[in-house]
Design a protein around this motif. Structure first.
Motif, short mmCIF file in Angstrom:
data_model
loop_
_atom_site.label_atom_id
_atom_site.label_comp_id
_atom_site.label_asym_id
_atom_site.label_seq_id
_atom_site.Cartn_x
_atom_site.Cartn_y
_atom_site.Cartn_z
N TYR A 123 0.83 -1.21 0.00
CA TYR A 123 0.00 0.00 0.00
C TYR A 123 0.86 1.27 0.00
O TYR A 123 0.35 2.37 0.16
CB TYR A 123 -0.93 0.01 1.22
N SER A 124 2.16 1.07 -0.12
CA SER A 124 3.16 2.15 -0.07
C SER A 124 3.31 2.76 1.32
O SER A 124 3.74 3.89 1.46
CB SER A 124 2.87 3.25 -1.10
N MET A 125 2.94 2.01 2.35
CA MET A 125 3.13 2.48 3.72
C MET A 125 4.56 2.20 4.17
O MET A 125 5.11 1.14 3.88
CB MET A 125 2.14 1.82 4.68
N PRO A 171 8.88 14.10 4.78
CA PRO A 171 7.47 14.29 5.14
C PRO A 171 6.51 14.07 3.97
O PRO A 171 5.34 13.76 4.17
CB PRO A 171 7.41 15.75 5.59
N ALA A 172 6.98 14.21 2.75
CA ALA A 172 6.11 14.13 1.58
C ALA A 172 5.81 12.70 1.12
O ALA A 172 5.03 12.52 0.20
CB ALA A 172 6.71 14.93 0.43
N GLN A 173 6.40 11.69 1.76
CA GLN A 173 6.10 10.32 1.34
C GLN A 173 4.62 10.04 1.51
O GLN A 173 4.04 10.35 2.53
CB GLN A 173 6.90 9.32 2.17
N ARG A 174 4.03 9.44 0.46
CA ARG A 174 2.59 9.20 0.46
C ARG A 174 2.28 7.75 0.14
O ARG A 174 3.01 7.08 -0.58
CB ARG A 174 1.93 10.11 -0.57
N THR A 175 1.16 7.29 0.65
CA THR A 175 0.68 5.94 0.34
C THR A 175 -0.04 5.95 -1.00
O THR A 175 -0.21 7.01 -1.62
CB THR A 175 -0.31 5.44 1.41
N ASN A 176 -0.50 4.78 -1.41
CA ASN A 176 -1.28 4.68 -2.66
C ASN A 176 -2.55 5.54 -2.60
O ASN A 176 -3.05 5.97 -3.63
CB ASN A 176 -1.68 3.24 -2.93
N ALA A 225 2.44 10.52 6.60
CA ALA A 225 2.54 10.11 8.01
C ALA A 225 1.69 11.03 8.88
O ALA A 225 1.09 10.59 9.87
CB ALA A 225 4.00 10.13 8.46
N LEU A 226 1.60 12.30 8.50
CA LEU A 226 0.81 13.25 9.28
C LEU A 226 -0.68 12.91 9.23
O LEU A 226 -1.40 13.07 10.21
CB LEU A 226 1.07 14.68 8.80
N HIS A 227 -1.17 12.40 8.09
CA HIS A 227 -2.56 11.94 8.02
C HIS A 227 -2.80 10.86 9.08
O HIS A 227 -3.78 10.90 9.82
CB HIS A 227 -2.88 11.35 6.64
N PHE A 228 -1.89 9.89 9.15
CA PHE A 228 -2.05 8.80 10.11
C PHE A 228 -1.93 9.29 11.55
O PHE A 228 -2.63 8.79 12.43
CB PHE A 228 -1.02 7.69 9.83
N ALA A 229 -1.05 10.26 11.79
CA ALA A 229 -0.91 10.80 13.14
C ALA A 229 -2.22 11.44 13.61
O ALA A 229 -2.66 11.22 14.74
CB ALA A 229 0.23 11.82 13.18
#
Length: 92
Positions: A8-10, A40-45, A50-54
């Protein structure tokens, strides 16, 4: 290994946040900073950072920690549902 991703690109950081592993998140962030690999810009599919998940955890200490390491710079980034990290905040 820091930038390894699952199907999932996590990243490991994202998984640690989702698992409420605060000490692990701190360790990953410290290591990433010391090696110059903070991203910080790494994103999932689905476009989540990471900030979304936080924010999804509902635990402010994850958000504060990520902001301390510069992850607040992606607070405007929307996922594929059109939501910014703060809009993903867990509501009790």
């Amino acid at each position: 290994m820091l930038h390894a991703r699952d199907q999932y690109s996590m990243t490991a950081l994202m998984h640690a946040i989702c698992s409420y592993q605060y000490d692990c998140v701190k360790l990953i962030l410290r290591h990433a900073k010391s090696t110059g690999h903070l991203n910080p810009a790494q994103r999932t599919n689905r476009g989540n950072t990471a900030l979304h998940f936080a924010y999804e955890t509902g635990d402010d200490k994850f958000v504060r920690l990520l902001n301390k390491y510069g992850y607040g710079t992606v607070s405007h980034v929307k996922n594929i549902d059109g939501r910014t990290p703060k809009q993903c905040q867990y509501r009790r």
